[in-house]
Design a protein around this motif. Structure first.
Motif, mmCIF file in Angstrom:
data_model
loop_
_atom_site.group_PDB
_atom_site.id
_atom_site.type_symbol
_atom_site.label_atom_id
_atom_site.label_comp_id
_atom_site.label_asym_id
_atom_site.label_seq_id
_atom_site.Cartn_x
_atom_site.Cartn_y
_atom_site.Cartn_z
ATOM 1 N N LEU A 149 0.799 -1.223 0.000
ATOM 2 C CA LEU A 149 0.000 0.000 0.000
ATOM 3 C C LEU A 149 0.833 1.275 0.000
ATOM 4 C CD1 LEU A 149 -2.934 -0.871 2.447
ATOM 5 C CD2 LEU A 149 -2.944 -0.856 -0.055
ATOM 6 N N ASP A 150 1.996 1.249 0.658
ATOM 7 C CA ASP A 150 2.805 2.468 0.724
ATOM 8 C C ASP A 150 3.687 2.653 -0.516
ATOM 9 O OD1 ASP A 150 4.126 0.174 2.212
ATOM 10 O OD2 ASP A 150 5.844 1.502 2.006
ATOM 11 N N HIS A 151 3.508 1.792 -1.520
ATOM 12 C CA HIS A 151 4.304 1.897 -2.744
ATOM 13 C C HIS A 151 3.468 2.292 -3.969
ATOM 14 C CE1 HIS A 151 7.888 0.250 -0.838
ATOM 15 N NE2 HIS A 151 7.138 -0.696 -0.319
ATOM 16 N N VAL A 152 2.167 2.429 -3.809
ATOM 17 C CA VAL A 152 1.324 2.746 -4.962
ATOM 18 C C VAL A 152 1.031 4.239 -5.004
ATOM 19 C CG1 VAL A 152 0.299 0.456 -5.003
ATOM 20 C CG2 VAL A 152 -0.811 2.270 -3.689
ATOM 21 N N GLY A 153 0.757 4.739 -6.213
ATOM 22 C CA GLY A 153 0.556 6.166 -6.389
ATOM 23 C C GLY A 153 -0.722 6.682 -5.757
ATOM 24 N N ASN A 154 -1.831 6.047 -6.069
ATOM 25 C CA ASN A 154 -3.137 6.464 -5.542
ATOM 26 C C ASN A 154 -3.644 5.363 -4.626
ATOM 27 O OD1 ASN A 154 -5.825 7.182 -5.091
ATOM 28 N ND2 ASN A 154 -6.106 7.994 -7.161
ATOM 29 N N MET A 155 -3.225 5.413 -3.368
ATOM 30 C CA MET A 155 -3.533 4.327 -2.441
ATOM 31 C C MET A 155 -5.035 4.103 -2.256
ATOM 32 S SD MET A 155 -4.530 3.241 0.750
ATOM 33 C CE MET A 155 -4.523 4.750 1.743
ATOM 34 N N PRO A 156 -5.844 5.140 -2.023
ATOM 35 C CA PRO A 156 -7.278 4.881 -1.829
ATOM 36 C C PRO A 156 -7.931 4.171 -3.011
ATOM 37 C CG PRO A 156 -6.720 7.079 -1.083
ATOM 38 C CD PRO A 156 -5.508 6.554 -1.796
ATOM 39 N N GLU A 157 -7.600 4.626 -4.230
ATOM 40 C CA GLU A 157 -8.178 4.003 -5.421
ATOM 41 C C GLU A 157 -7.696 2.561 -5.567
ATOM 42 O OE1 GLU A 157 -10.735 4.164 -8.740
ATOM 43 O OE2 GLU A 157 -10.439 5.505 -7.039
ATOM 44 N N PHE A 158 -6.409 2.344 -5.327
ATOM 45 C CA PHE A 158 -5.839 0.999 -5.395
ATOM 46 C C PHE A 158 -6.532 0.080 -4.395
ATOM 47 C CE2 PHE A 158 -2.785 -2.169 -3.893
ATOM 48 C CZ PHE A 158 -2.299 -2.708 -5.077
ATOM 49 N N LEU A 159 -6.727 0.546 -3.191
ATOM 50 C CA LEU A 159 -7.361 -0.257 -2.149
ATOM 51 C C LEU A 159 -8.799 -0.603 -2.517
ATOM 52 C CD1 LEU A 159 -7.308 -1.574 0.612
ATOM 53 C CD2 LEU A 159 -7.667 0.679 1.648
ATOM 54 N N ARG A 160 -9.506 0.343 -3.092
ATOM 55 C CA ARG A 160 -10.888 0.072 -3.494
ATOM 56 C C ARG A 160 -10.956 -1.017 -4.565
ATOM 57 N NH1 ARG A 160 -13.909 4.034 -1.080
ATOM 58 N NH2 ARG A 160 -12.798 5.974 -0.620
ATOM 59 N N HIS A 161 -10.027 -0.997 -5.495
ATOM 60 C CA HIS A 161 -9.998 -2.045 -6.507
ATOM 61 C C HIS A 161 -9.680 -3.402 -5.871
ATOM 62 C CE1 HIS A 161 -10.637 0.306 -10.084
ATOM 63 N NE2 HIS A 161 -9.651 1.135 -9.789
ATOM 64 N N CYS A 162 -8.758 -3.420 -4.925
ATOM 65 C CA CYS A 162 -8.430 -4.676 -4.239
ATOM 66 C C CYS A 162 -9.653 -5.286 -3.564
ATOM 67 C CB CYS A 162 -7.326 -4.435 -3.196
ATOM 68 S SG CYS A 162 -5.678 -4.172 -3.864
ATOM 69 N N CYS A 163 -10.481 -4.431 -2.995
ATOM 70 C CA CYS A 163 -11.667 -4.923 -2.275
ATOM 71 C C CYS A 163 -12.615 -5.698 -3.181
ATOM 72 C CB CYS A 163 -12.407 -3.739 -1.654
ATOM 73 S SG CYS A 163 -11.544 -2.967 -0.265
ATOM 74 N N LYS A 164 -12.614 -5.394 -4.455
ATOM 75 C CA LYS A 164 -13.540 -6.040 -5.390
ATOM 76 C C LYS A 164 -13.245 -7.531 -5.552
ATOM 77 C CE LYS A 164 -14.276 -1.817 -8.092
ATOM 78 N NZ LYS A 164 -14.112 -1.169 -9.433
ATOM 79 N N PHE A 165 -12.015 -7.943 -5.305
ATOM 80 C CA PHE A 165 -11.656 -9.346 -5.499
ATOM 81 C C PHE A 165 -12.353 -10.273 -4.503
ATOM 82 C CE2 PHE A 165 -7.631 -7.423 -7.228
ATOM 83 C CZ PHE A 165 -7.781 -7.902 -8.520
ATOM 84 N N VAL A 166 -12.714 -9.762 -3.338
ATOM 85 C CA VAL A 166 -13.166 -10.606 -2.237
ATOM 86 C C VAL A 166 -14.661 -10.891 -2.340
ATOM 87 C CG1 VAL A 166 -13.217 -10.863 0.274
ATOM 88 C CG2 VAL A 166 -11.372 -9.560 -0.811
ATOM 89 N N ARG A 167 -15.007 -12.138 -2.180
ATOM 90 C CA ARG A 167 -16.430 -12.522 -2.187
ATOM 91 C C ARG A 167 -17.090 -12.089 -0.875
ATOM 92 N NH1 ARG A 167 -17.417 -16.330 1.489
ATOM 93 N NH2 ARG A 167 -15.828 -17.884 2.035
ATOM 94 N N PRO A 168 -18.411 -11.948 -0.855
ATOM 95 C CA PRO A 168 -19.094 -11.668 0.411
ATOM 96 C C PRO A 168 -18.784 -12.762 1.438
ATOM 97 C CG PRO A 168 -20.575 -11.336 -1.432
ATOM 98 C CD PRO A 168 -19.345 -11.967 -2.002
ATOM 99 N N GLY A 169 -18.415 -12.352 2.623
ATOM 100 C CA GLY A 169 -18.031 -13.306 3.659
ATOM 101 C C GLY A 169 -16.565 -13.652 3.649
ATOM 102 N N GLY A 170 -15.847 -13.225 2.596
ATOM 103 C CA GLY A 170 -14.410 -13.460 2.520
ATOM 104 C C GLY A 170 -13.651 -12.448 3.357
ATOM 105 N N CYS A 171 -12.326 -12.558 3.351
ATOM 106 C CA CYS A 171 -11.534 -11.690 4.214
ATOM 107 C C CYS A 171 -10.322 -11.143 3.479
ATOM 108 C CB CYS A 171 -11.103 -12.429 5.473
ATOM 109 S SG CYS A 171 -9.982 -13.805 5.161
ATOM 110 N N ALA A 172 -9.680 -10.165 4.094
ATOM 111 C CA ALA A 172 -8.504 -9.526 3.525
ATOM 112 C C ALA A 172 -7.482 -9.285 4.622
ATOM 113 C CB ALA A 172 -8.880 -8.204 2.862
ATOM 114 N N ILE A 173 -6.206 -9.405 4.252
ATOM 115 C CA ILE A 173 -5.108 -9.094 5.162
ATOM 116 C C ILE A 173 -4.199 -8.085 4.480
ATOM 117 C CG2 ILE A 173 -3.122 -9.973 6.444
ATOM 118 C CD1 ILE A 173 -4.453 -12.692 6.548
#
Length: 223
Positions: free
Chosen positions: A104-128
């Motif tokens: 996260l601290d290496h990407v240009g637009n962290m908020p936008e990058f993080l939002r895209h990452c969230c799309k990968f996870v299914r409902p009930g799934g998790c993220a680290i």
């Protein structure tokens, strides 16, 4: 942490089915910013169905070659050289677990990058997520200590202005339908090893690990 999180949050009552040498059997995991496969490779060895993504083609090739050298034609991680923005549109909701470690601290637009990452996870799934906290202590240890004194990472790898407070990550995740379950400090036990190990510590002022779960009725699912 990864195996325990999967067992606690995903496997649930079926945890007994993932005991033994292949504790991640059946897990669908995406490793964003996978680098040379330091995390993706052992996850595949533990039985997970791993997709590993990085933007640098040379690094992806190193990861593929290392797997082949060790395991031959055995099924390994699916290594992809792709942008998160593009891949998130193709693989939305397909994974039980998202890993985004020291990225996260290496990407240009962290908020936008993080939002895209969230799309990968299914409902009930998790993220680290793991990253540096935006504190004086993180700057002293992560930049001055690691880069200037010990020289265990290249100079100018990290920048204090890009370090991220946990609350920033938590707030963005909440907007994307995630609930943060845990924020703990993390400390490298063997940082120079090909497969470094980390242990949880109470102090989150330098680096931290954040675990979040996606709600069953998250905004991305309700669109």
């Amino acid at each position: 942490m990864i195996v325990k999180t999967y067992r606690d949050l995903i496997a649930g009552e079926d945890a007994t089915m993932v005991d033994g040498a292949l504790p991640l059997t059946g897990a669908r995991i995406i490793d964003v910013g996978c680098g040379a496969g330091f995390v993706a490779e052992p996850l595949a060895e533990y039985g997970a169905d791993v997709t590993a993504v990085d933007m640098v083609p040379e690094i992806i090739e190193v990861a593929r070659t290392h797997w082949t050298d060790l395991h031959g034609d055995a099924k390994g991680p699916e290594y992809l050289c792709a942008s998160v923005e593009t891949l998130a549109q193709q693989r939305e909701g397909q994974f039980d677990m998202l890993l985004c470690l020291e990225v996260l601290d290496h990407v240009g637009n962290m908020p936008e990058f993080l939002r895209h990452c969230c799309k990968f996870v299914r409902p009930g799934g998790c993220a680290i997520f793991t990253t540096f906290n935006q504190t004086v202590a993180a700057g002293l240890l992560g930049i001055i200590g690691a880069e200037h004194i010990l020289r265990i990472v290249p100079m100018h790898t990290h920048h204090l202005y890009r370090f991220i407070k946990p609350a920033v990550v938590t707030n963005i995740l909440a907007e994307e339908g995630f609930r943060t379950l845990k924020v703990s400090g993390c400390f490298p036990v063997n940082p120079l090893a090909r497969r470094p190990k980390w242990m949880d510590i109470p102090y989150t002022g330098v680096t931290y690990a954040l675990v979040a779960v996606k709600n069953e009725s998250s905004p991305s699912v309700m669109k």
